[in-house]
Design a protein around this motif. Structure first.
Motif, PDB file in Angstrom:
ATOM      1  N   PHE A 159       0.947  -1.183  -0.009  1.00  0.00           N
ATOM      2  CA  PHE A 159      -0.141   0.034   0.301  1.00  0.00           C
ATOM      3  C   PHE A 159       1.066   1.352  -0.651  1.00  0.00           C
ATOM      4  N   ASP A 160       0.532   2.034  -0.489  1.00  0.00           N
ATOM      5  CA  ASP A 160       0.662   4.122  -0.626  1.00  0.00           C
ATOM      6  C   ASP A 160       0.612   4.219   0.839  1.00  0.00           C
ATOM      7  N   TYR A 161       1.841   5.463   0.881  1.00  0.00           N
ATOM      8  CA  TYR A 161       1.966   5.239   2.451  1.00  0.00           C
ATOM      9  C   TYR A 161       2.165   6.964   3.097  1.00  0.00           C
ATOM     10  N   GLU A 162       0.966   7.582   3.048  1.00  0.00           N
ATOM     11  CA  GLU A 162       1.654   9.015   3.379  1.00  0.00           C
ATOM     12  C   GLU A 162       1.199   9.634   5.182  1.00  0.00           C
ATOM     13  N   SER A 163       1.992  10.678   5.220  1.00  0.00           N
ATOM     14  CA  SER A 163       2.279  11.080   6.959  1.00  0.00           C
ATOM     15  C   SER A 163       1.833  11.960   7.065  1.00  0.00           C
ATOM     16  N   TYR A 164       0.546  12.678   8.133  1.00  0.00           N
ATOM     17  CA  TYR A 164       0.106  14.045   7.982  1.00  0.00           C
ATOM     18  C   TYR A 164       0.796  14.243   9.205  1.00  0.00           C
ATOM     19  N   VAL A 165       1.774  15.623   9.548  1.00  0.00           N
ATOM     20  CA  VAL A 165       2.444  15.709  10.252  1.00  0.00           C
ATOM     21  C   VAL A 165       2.268  17.373  10.662  1.00  0.00           C
ATOM     22  N   LEU A 166       1.441  17.137  12.322  1.00  0.00           N
ATOM     23  CA  LEU A 166       0.753  18.479  12.617  1.00  0.00           C
ATOM     24  C   LEU A 166       2.084  19.532  12.790  1.00  0.00           C
ATOM     25  N   ASP A 167       1.483  20.266  12.795  1.00  0.00           N
ATOM     26  CA  ASP A 167       2.433  21.765  13.174  1.00  0.00           C
ATOM     27  C   ASP A 167       2.437  21.291  14.983  1.00  0.00           C
ATOM     28  N   TRP A 168       3.763  21.132  15.570  1.00  0.00           N
ATOM     29  CA  TRP A 168       4.152  20.704  16.876  1.00  0.00           C
ATOM     30  C   TRP A 168       3.952  22.210  17.705  1.00  0.00           C
ATOM     31  N   GLU A 169       4.368  23.094  16.974  1.00  0.00           N
ATOM     32  CA  GLU A 169       4.454  24.289  18.615  1.00  0.00           C
ATOM     33  C   GLU A 169       2.674  24.341  18.400  1.00  0.00           C
ATOM     34  N   GLU A 170       1.700  24.090  18.305  1.00  0.00           N
ATOM     35  CA  GLU A 170       0.853  24.194  17.700  1.00  0.00           C
ATOM     36  C   GLU A 170      -0.409  23.136  18.765  1.00  0.00           C
ATOM     37  N   PHE A 171      -0.292  22.231  18.287  1.00  0.00           N
ATOM     38  CA  PHE A 171      -0.336  20.880  19.189  1.00  0.00           C
ATOM     39  C   PHE A 171      -0.073  21.287  19.954  1.00  0.00           C
ATOM     40  N   ARG A 172       0.994  21.010  20.504  1.00  0.00           N
ATOM     41  CA  ARG A 172       1.912  21.136  21.684  1.00  0.00           C
ATOM     42  C   ARG A 172       0.797  22.139  22.510  1.00  0.00           C
ATOM     43  N   ASP A 173       0.677  23.350  22.201  1.00  0.00           N
ATOM     44  CA  ASP A 173       0.247  24.075  22.864  1.00  0.00           C
ATOM     45  C   ASP A 173      -1.724  23.429  23.656  1.00  0.00           C
ATOM     46  N   ILE A 174      -2.708  23.237  22.103  1.00  0.00           N
ATOM     47  CA  ILE A 174      -3.180  22.514  22.602  1.00  0.00           C
ATOM     48  C   ILE A 174      -3.169  21.585  23.161  1.00  0.00           C
ATOM     49  N   GLN A 175      -2.820  20.585  23.731  1.00  0.00           N
ATOM     50  CA  GLN A 175      -2.164  19.296  24.549  1.00  0.00           C
ATOM     51  C   GLN A 175      -2.405  19.724  25.714  1.00  0.00           C
ATOM     52  N   LEU A 176      -1.645  20.945  26.419  1.00  0.00           N
ATOM     53  CA  LEU A 176      -1.122  21.397  26.979  1.00  0.00           C
ATOM     54  C   LEU A 176      -2.488  22.678  28.107  1.00  0.00           C
ATOM     55  N   ALA A 177      -3.376  22.758  27.140  1.00  0.00           N
ATOM     56  CA  ALA A 177      -4.065  23.268  27.472  1.00  0.00           C
ATOM     57  C   ALA A 177      -5.183  22.050  28.279  1.00  0.00           C
ATOM     58  N   PHE A 178      -6.125  20.986  27.347  1.00  0.00           N
ATOM     59  CA  PHE A 178      -6.073  19.968  27.755  1.00  0.00           C
ATOM     60  C   PHE A 178      -5.756  19.801  28.907  1.00  0.00           C
ATOM     61  N   LEU A 179      -4.656  19.326  28.916  1.00  0.00           N
ATOM     62  CA  LEU A 179      -3.899  18.868  30.563  1.00  0.00           C
ATOM     63  C   LEU A 179      -4.020  19.512  31.599  1.00  0.00           C
ATOM     64  N   ARG A 180      -4.038  21.337  31.333  1.00  0.00           N
ATOM     65  CA  ARG A 180      -4.144  22.045  32.246  1.00  0.00           C
ATOM     66  C   ARG A 180      -5.932  22.448  33.090  1.00  0.00           C
ATOM     67  N   ALA A 181      -6.535  22.116  32.386  1.00  0.00           N
ATOM     68  CA  ALA A 181      -7.857  21.568  32.246  1.00  0.00           C
ATOM     69  C   ALA A 181      -8.500  20.403  33.150  1.00  0.00           C
ATOM     70  N   SER A 182      -7.663  19.819  33.877  1.00  0.00           N
ATOM     71  CA  SER A 182      -7.628  19.052  34.351  1.00  0.00           C
ATOM     72  C   SER A 182      -8.660  18.056  34.416  1.00  0.00           C
ATOM     73  N   ILE A 183      -9.034  17.841  33.044  1.00  0.00           N
ATOM     74  CA  ILE A 183     -10.321  17.030  32.489  1.00  0.00           C
ATOM     75  C   ILE A 183      -9.255  15.584  31.775  1.00  0.00           C
ATOM     76  N   PRO A 184     -10.605  15.146  31.851  1.00  0.00           N
ATOM     77  CA  PRO A 184      -9.970  13.562  30.937  1.00  0.00           C
ATOM     78  C   PRO A 184      -9.538  13.615  30.171  1.00  0.00           C
ATOM     79  N   GLU A 185     -10.012  14.263  29.353  1.00  0.00           N
ATOM     80  CA  GLU A 185     -10.194  13.870  27.938  1.00  0.00           C
ATOM     81  C   GLU A 185      -8.722  14.887  27.231  1.00  0.00           C
ATOM     82  N   MET A 186      -7.943  14.460  27.654  1.00  0.00           N
ATOM     83  CA  MET A 186      -6.806  14.494  27.945  1.00  0.00           C
ATOM     84  C   MET A 186      -5.859  14.537  25.929  1.00  0.00           C
ATOM     85  N   GLU A 187      -6.912  13.791  25.565  1.00  0.00           N
ATOM     86  CA  GLU A 187      -6.436  13.246  23.761  1.00  0.00           C
ATOM     87  C   GLU A 187      -7.031  13.584  22.735  1.00  0.00           C
ATOM     88  N   THR A 188      -8.709  14.775  23.530  1.00  0.00           N
ATOM     89  CA  THR A 188      -9.939  15.356  22.339  1.00  0.00           C
ATOM     90  C   THR A 188      -8.845  15.967  21.188  1.00  0.00           C
TER      91      THR A 188
END
Length: 376
Positions: free
Chosen positions: A122-151
Motif C-alpha cells: 500500500f502507498d503511505y502518507e504521513s500527515y504531520v501536525l504543527d508541533w508548537e500549535e499542537f503542543r499548546d492544545i495538549q497543554l491546554a487540555f492537561l491544565r483544564a484537569s479533564i480526562p479528555e486529554m487526547e481530544t
C-alpha cells in the motif's frame, strides 16, 4: 469526583469510577446492559455480516473505478488499524495508508506502519501536525484537569483522513474503531470530541495560541464531507470475527508486527495518559472499559479481568521515566506537572459545552439519513 459508596457491576467490571453508572436490582450496570441491548447486534453476525461485507466491498471498489485508490485507511501502528489494513488487502481493496504524526509516535509503531505499507504493497502518507500549535492544545487540555486529554488527537485524526480522502476523490475511509473491543466507554471518561463549544473554551482559557493549521473536525466539517463530498466512514472490524489476541498473532507472523507494551502505547502520550494520569488523577482505569467489553463478547472471563485489574496499570519506575519525558517534550517542569495532577479533577460538565445541541443535531441526522443494510 464521586462521593457515592463504591460499587462494581456483578456482570462486567465497570464500577463507580464512572459517576453516571447505574445498577439494576441484580447489581448489573447500565453499560453492559446497553451493550447487549444495542451494541451486540452491531458486531460480527456470521453469514449476515459476511454478506454485508461482500456488498460493501463491491461498493468501495466501484467507487474507486478509474482512480488510483478506492479507500483511505488511518493507521497508528496499533493492533486494530494494522489488522484493518491486513483485512483490506485480503479483500482486494486499493488503499492509501495515512498516519497522523502528532509528535508522539513510538519507534515500534513507526516500524509497524512501514512494514504494513511495504509488505501489503500500500502507498503511505504521513500527515504531520504543527508541533508548537499542537503542543499548546495538549497543554491546554492537561491544565483544564479533564480526562479528555487526547481530544486534540481524536479531532485531528478524522480531520486529516477526510482531507486526504477529498484530495484524492476517495469516497470511503476505513477505521480500526470497533464494537468488539471498544463497545463500552463512559461519556464522563471520554466526552464527544466534536463539541467545539467545549474545545474552544478549553483552548481559549488554558491555551496561548490561536489555531491556524489544526485540522478541525466538528459536526459542520463532518456534514460537509458526508453530504457535499459524499465521504463515508467504515468500521470494517464490525463485519469480521475479531479477536484481539488472534489478530496480534497474525500480524506478528505475517507482517513482522511488534507489540508496543499496552493499549494505545503506539503513542507515547496516549499510553502515559491512560495508564498513569487517568487512574492517578481521576480514578479512571481504561482497562475496565476494554475488559468489560471483552467480557460481554466472551473473549475474556470476569475472573481473569479482575485479576488483571488487581495490578496497577503502570510500572512505578517506567512511569517516572515517562513523566520526565512527557514534561520535557511539552516544555513544562515535573513540578508543574505534579501541581496539575494535584488540582481538583473535573469533567466536561464543569465547562461550557454543546451537549444538548449536538444530541439534537445528530438525532435529526440519524432520522434523515438511515443506514443501509450493511453497517457503515
Amino acid at each position: 469526583m464521586n462521593n457515592i459508596a463504591y460499587k462494581q457491576c456483578s456482570r462486567c467490571v465497570m464500577d463507580t469510577s464512572d459517576v453516571d453508572i447505574r445498577f439494576d436490582e441484580h447489581g448489573i450496570c447500565n453499560h453492559c446492559t446497553n451493550y447487549f441491548d444495542r451494541i451486540a447486534s452491531r458486531v460480527y453476525q456470521g453469514e449476515k455480516s459476511d454478506a454485508e461485507l461482500l456488498m460493501l466491498t463491491r461498493k468501495i471498489k466501484a467507487s474507486g473505478k478509474n482512480k488510483k485508490y478506492d479507500c483511505v485507511i488511518g493507521v497508528s501502528g496499533g493492533i486494530d488499524s494494522s489488522y484493518v489494513a491486513y483485512k483490506a488487502k485480503q479483500l482486494g481493496l486499493r488503499a492509501i495508508l495515512v498516519h497522523l504524526d502528532n509528535g508522539w509516535n513510538s519507534e515500534i509503531s513507526v516500524k509497524n506502519i512501514k512494514n504494513l505499507a511495504n509488505i501489503l504493497g500500500f502507498d503511505y502518507e504521513s500527515y504531520v501536525l504543527d508541533w508548537e500549535e499542537f503542543r499548546d492544545i495538549q497543554l491546554a487540555f492537561l491544565r483544564a484537569s479533564i480526562p479528555e486529554m487526547e481530544t486534540p488527537t481524536d479531532i485531528a485524526i478524522p480531520g486529516a483522513l477526510h482531507q486526504v480522502a477529498a484530495k484524492y476523490g476517495i469516497k470511503y475511509i476505513i477505521s480500526g474503531g470497533n464494537f468488539a473491543t471498544e463497545g463500552i466507554l463512559p461519556k464522563t471518561w471520554h466526552y464527544n470530541a466534536k463539541d467545539f463549544t467545549y474545545f474552544n473554551y478549553i483552548q481559549k482559557t488554558f491555551g496561548t495560541k490561536k489555531l491556524r493549521k489544526f485540522p478541525f473536525f466538528g459536526w459542520k466539517e463532518e456534514s460537509y464531507y458526508k453530504l457535499v463530498k459524499g465521504i463515508k466512514m467504515i468500521y470494517l472490524l464490525n463485519y469480521v470475527p475479531y479477536n484481539k489476541q488472534e489478530a496480534m498473532q497474525i500480524l506478528q507472523d505475517q507482517l513482522g508486527w511488534r507489540y508496543y507494551g499496552g493499549k494505545h502505547y503506539e503513542s507515547k502520550y496516549t499510553g502515559f495518559v491512560q495508564s498513569y494520569i487517568m487512574p492517578e488523577k481521576f480514578g479512571m482505569d481504561y482497562r475496565r472499559a476494554t475488559l468489560s467489553t471483552q467480557i460481554c463478547t466472551g473473549e475474556v472471563i470476569r475472573e481473569a479481568a479482575l485479576e488483571e485489574l488487581s495490578h496497577k496499570p503502570y510500572d512505578e519506575v517506567k512511569s517516572q521515566e515517562e513523566k520526565e519525558y512527557v514534561c520535557k517534550k511539552l516544555g513544562i517542569t515535573v513540578q508543574e506537572f505534579d501541581k496539575i495532577m494535584s488540582e481538583p479533577a473535573k469533567i466536561y460538565r464543569d465547562y461550557p459545552n454543546a451537549e444538548k445541541s449536538l444530541e439534537f443535531i445528530y438525532n435529526i441526522y440519524r432520522k434523515l439519513f438511515k443506514k443501509p443494510s450493511y453497517k457503515e
